[in-house]
Design an enzyme around this catalytic site. Sequence first.
Site, PDB file in Angstrom:
ATOM      1  N   HIS A  67      32.964  38.554  43.288  1.00 10.47           N
ATOM      2  CA  HIS A  67      34.005  38.027  42.349  1.00 10.47           C
ATOM      3  C   HIS A  67      34.235  36.445  42.695  1.00 10.47           C
ATOM      4  O   HIS A  67      33.877  35.887  43.888  1.00 10.47           O
ATOM      5  CB  HIS A  67      35.272  38.783  42.589  1.00 10.47           C
ATOM      6  CG  HIS A  67      36.132  38.590  43.562  1.00 10.47           C
ATOM      7  ND1 HIS A  67      35.973  39.551  44.710  1.00 10.47           N
ATOM      8  CD2 HIS A  67      37.029  37.873  44.245  1.00 10.47           C
ATOM      9  CE1 HIS A  67      36.630  39.332  45.635  1.00 10.47           C
ATOM     10  NE2 HIS A  67      37.347  38.478  45.371  1.00 10.47           N
ATOM     11  N   GLU A 125      47.359  40.801  40.932  1.00  5.48           N
ATOM     12  CA  GLU A 125      46.033  40.320  40.539  1.00  5.48           C
ATOM     13  C   GLU A 125      45.482  41.249  39.481  1.00  5.48           C
ATOM     14  O   GLU A 125      46.076  42.363  39.549  1.00  5.48           O
ATOM     15  CB  GLU A 125      44.976  40.366  41.810  1.00  5.48           C
ATOM     16  CG  GLU A 125      44.952  41.911  42.350  1.00  5.48           C
ATOM     17  CD  GLU A 125      44.154  41.610  43.745  1.00  5.48           C
ATOM     18  OE1 GLU A 125      44.299  41.261  44.386  1.00  5.48           O
ATOM     19  OE2 GLU A 125      42.841  42.423  43.416  1.00  5.48           O
ATOM     20  N   GLN A 146      38.897  37.412  39.875  1.00  2.00           N
ATOM     21  CA  GLN A 146      40.217  37.782  40.233  1.00  2.00           C
ATOM     22  C   GLN A 146      41.098  36.937  39.949  1.00  2.00           C
ATOM     23  O   GLN A 146      41.089  35.806  40.665  1.00  2.00           O
ATOM     24  CB  GLN A 146      39.631  38.159  41.643  1.00  2.00           C
ATOM     25  CG  GLN A 146      41.052  38.761  42.363  1.00  2.00           C
ATOM     26  CD  GLN A 146      40.853  38.922  44.016  1.00  2.00           C
ATOM     27  OE1 GLN A 146      40.199  38.010  44.534  1.00  2.00           O
ATOM     28  NE2 GLN A 146      40.905  40.223  44.681  1.00  2.00           N
TER      29      GLN A 146
END
Lengths: 147, 147
Positions: free
Chosen positions: A7, A43, A60
């Site tokens: 990510h 998140e 993210q």
Amino acid sequence: MLTRIDHIGIACFDLERTVDFYARTYGFEVFHTEVNEEQGVREAMLRINGTDDGGASYLQLLEPVREDSTVAKWLERHGEGVHHIAFGTEDVDADAGAIREKGVRVLYDEPRRGSMDSRITFLHPKDCHGVLTELVTSAAPSATTDH
Amino acid sequence: MLTRIDHIGIACFDLERTVDFYARTYGFEVFHTEVNEEQGVREAMLRINGTDDGGASYLQLLEPVREDSTVAKWLERHGEGVHHIAFGTEDVDADAGAIREKGVRVLYDEPRRGSMDSRITFLHPKDCHGVLTELVTSAAPSATTDH
């Protein structure tokens, strides 16, 4: 062995507005949301593509939930933007150990809990040409390949 | 439609030292190098993984070759770190046009030449929550498709 870009961690002031930006602009959808109390963030994970190691790559989006969280302090200094990048591995313990032996500072003695019950650690950005770098082992293949 | 994280662009002061860091620390190998005179950079692409749209995800290490390049100016202000992120699409023209219509500033009137003969454009970071965002169409997007 690190086998994928797991990510890109992006720090933001307002998670809903940032999620909305990524949805409106690109059509990216929220795959998962959570609060990580230890990291002091809430998140949203946006799944972008599958990867040839059986995992996936995400954005993210991170909003601090405490003023003393590292992400809150980072936002104070930098404003919104890319906070860290993360590589996926099947064995974060082995990789973190091998990387530590090469003289790169690993920030945790033992991996901690990351998104979607993954196990994560971070490498010191000053040892990584300015890039805060995370290593991630997913909880299970199904956590990253199925809804 | 954006179908993958194409690359993470990382600005550095010394390309050879940074390539060496990624090789020593993680085992990442150089897939491609080139000088992009228009962008004022020389770069190394490190291929990290294949993606389920038939493409791949890379780290793009960038060293400025001119003091007046945007990457040189960025390094002056920020030091080394993540400079931009890039999403892959089969049709950068269509995506850039659609995104412009949503009110996000697209930095080029027409896509320009990027790494490995790709066609690229950039979105203004102030319209993207602080993230300089690139859109990329590879030279031969389906050449490696195997799904």
